[in-house]
Design a protein around this motif. Structure first.
Motif, mmCIF file in Angstrom:
data_model
loop_
_atom_site.group_PDB
_atom_site.id
_atom_site.type_symbol
_atom_site.label_atom_id
_atom_site.label_comp_id
_atom_site.label_asym_id
_atom_site.label_seq_id
_atom_site.Cartn_x
_atom_site.Cartn_y
_atom_site.Cartn_z
ATOM 1 N N ALA A 1 105.973 -49.960 31.181
ATOM 2 C CA ALA A 1 105.454 -49.406 32.427
ATOM 3 C C ALA A 1 105.905 -47.965 32.581
ATOM 4 N N ARG B 1 102.860 -57.028 30.121
ATOM 5 C CA ARG B 1 103.536 -56.120 31.058
ATOM 6 C C ARG B 1 104.947 -55.792 30.575
ATOM 7 N N LYS C 1 101.681 -51.970 31.873
ATOM 8 C CA LYS C 1 101.280 -52.248 33.255
ATOM 9 C C LYS C 1 100.172 -51.280 33.676
ATOM 10 N N CYS D 1 99.638 -47.572 38.245
ATOM 11 C CA CYS D 1 98.915 -48.836 38.407
ATOM 12 C C CYS D 1 97.506 -48.551 38.903
#
Length: 252
Positions: free
Chosen positions: A37, A34, A12, A60
């Motif tokens: 993360a 994704r 991500k 992000c």
């Protein structure tokens, strides 16, 4: 209409990986899209009971522009994730086991520096997608719509700013907005278009420099009266999709 580009984003917020073909399953995102993360230390993410959380809980582009300069690649066959920094330093670990993820998390935390909150943790939970939507989806962007935006603002807006899974050609600009609620045959898969994509400040980030050097949201609003570009779709019937495959809009 046909597929021009297929991308997945294993981590991500990090770089895209170009694919020549991909097999999709009902109700799923692209495989390994994704799938990983970095959760910030104050994020209430529990890998034992994974639930969707807004992107601000994770590393992000919306909040961490400099991560655009990290180059990530994932070897799904061996579970190996490689991330390279602008200075050439890199980490290469098996991202499917906890020790490897711990080392990746520590490396990314060091890279974030002051932007890291608390003690971030790097996660992978089989079957969980760290997407921006509550359910797994595939994003599609009409390249004619990007070209129309560029023509109106007078500058290039690289497609990688918009982080779609599928870029396609052969449809009039913005016609994809009329597909909401309809189904598409893409390769041998069938997808249902769910909604338009409202863009976020991640699009401000130059994918090459990591600098916030444009404002596509403001450009879209000023030019077209909305902040949307692209559509989201769910896989209804699985199948294979490849570069050059046709895209057929089924009758409503």
């Amino acid at each position: 209409m046909r597929i021009d580009r297929i991308y997945r984003y294993p981590v991500k917020g990090l770089t895209a990986e170009a694919l020549e073909e991909v097999a999709v399953e009902p109700g799923c995102a692209l495989p390994w899209d994704r799938a990983f993360a970095l959760a910030q230390g104050d994020a209430p993410f529990d890998p034992a009971e994974p639930k969707w959380l807004p992107k601000t809980n994770f590393m992000c582009l919306r909040q961490n522009a400099t991560i655009a300069r990290l180059k990530a690649s994932f070897d799904a066959r061996h579970g190996k994730l490689t991330i390279t920094a602008p200075d050439g330093s890199r980490i290469e670990e098996i991202a499917l086991d906890e020790p490897g993820r711990a080392r990746i998390g520590a490396w990314l935390t060091a890279y974030l520096g002051a932007e890291a909150r608390g003690a971030p943790r790097f996660h992978h939970v089989p079957g969980h997608v760290f997407g921006d939507q509550r359910t797994p989806v595939i994003s599609l962007i009409n390249q004619a719509s990007i070209a129309d935006l560029e023509q109106h603002v007078g500058v290039r807006r690289h497609r990688r700013r918009f982080r779609a899974n599928i870029y396609f050609s052969g449809a009039p600009a913005w016609s994809e907005f009329g597909w909401v609620g309809q189904e598409l045959i893409i390769g041998s898969a069938r997808l249902r278009v769910l909604k338009r994509i409202t863009r976020c400040p991640a699009t401000e980030v130059n994918p090459d420099t990591g600098l916030r050097d444009a404002n596509p949201i403001a450009e879209l609003k000023a030019t077209f009266g909305h902040a949307d570009l692209g559509v989201l779709a769910e896989v209804v019937e699985g199948g294979r999709m490849a570069l050059g495959d046709s895209i057929e809009l089924l009758p409503a």
